[in-house]
Design a protein around this motif. Structure first.
Motif, PDB file in Angstrom:
ATOM      1  N   ALA A 132     116.557 -24.775 -54.885  1.00 13.45           N
ATOM      2  CA  ALA A 132     116.455 -25.624 -56.070  1.00 13.45           C
ATOM      3  C   ALA A 132     117.785 -26.335 -56.343  1.00 13.45           C
ATOM      4  CB  ALA A 132     116.020 -24.802 -57.281  1.00 13.45           C
ATOM      5  N   PRO A 168     110.851 -28.482 -57.549  1.00 13.68           N
ATOM      6  CA  PRO A 168     111.588 -28.653 -58.806  1.00 13.68           C
ATOM      7  C   PRO A 168     111.147 -29.917 -59.529  1.00 13.68           C
ATOM      8  CG  PRO A 168     113.075 -27.992 -57.061  1.00 13.68           C
ATOM      9  CD  PRO A 168     111.759 -28.330 -56.407  1.00 13.68           C
ATOM     10  N   GLY A 216     116.955 -29.158 -60.609  1.00 17.69           N
ATOM     11  CA  GLY A 216     116.351 -28.153 -59.757  1.00 17.69           C
ATOM     12  C   GLY A 216     115.546 -27.080 -60.441  1.00 17.69           C
ATOM     13  N   ALA A 250     112.089 -25.365 -61.763  1.00 16.24           N
ATOM     14  CA  ALA A 250     110.705 -25.421 -61.320  1.00 16.24           C
ATOM     15  C   ALA A 250     109.778 -25.781 -62.467  1.00 16.24           C
ATOM     16  CB  ALA A 250     110.297 -24.074 -60.729  1.00 16.24           C
TER      17      ALA A 250
END
Length: 118
Positions: free
Chosen positions: A40, A81, A86, A88
């Protein structure tokens, strides 16, 4: 030895799968948990703003075979992401999913806990 005969430290990787068929390497690591923790962050560094809408999935892959001759094998999909930073999306929590994440996934940000896998 396990299924992977490689003795190198880079046996796992995360690859962003782009439509209509390209891909971008996000990161590599010694374990799936190391790659899950790093991908991420790499998202904001590797994927350009104009490419983000074309990312259809992020594949967690493991090297199978000898260090000098083998293939990358898909293991599971990781959450795509939702932002440059980054994080989620709410519909993806870092757990394995059966299919590629939907481009219509909710864009609510959540923190993702990473479980260690050896």
């Amino acid at each position: 030895m396990s299924m992977s005969e490689s003795t190198g430290a880079q046996d796992w990787r995360a690859v962003a799968c782009l439509a209509p068929g390209g891909e971008r390497l996000l990161c590599v690591g010694e374990s799936s948990s190391q790659v899950r923790a790093a991908y991420a962050g790499a998202w904001g560094e590797v994927i350009r703003d104009e490419d983000r809408p074309t990312v259809r999935a992020i594949s967690l892959q493991r090297w199978a075979g000898q260090a000098w001759a083998g293939t990358w094998e898909h293991q599971t999909y990781l959450a795509v992401p939702a932002t440059r930073g980054g994080k989620a999306s709410a519909s993806e929590t870092g757990e394995a999913v059966a299919a590629a994440p939907s481009p219509d996934a909710a864009e609510v940000e959540v923190e993702v806990e990473v479980e260690d896998e050896a």
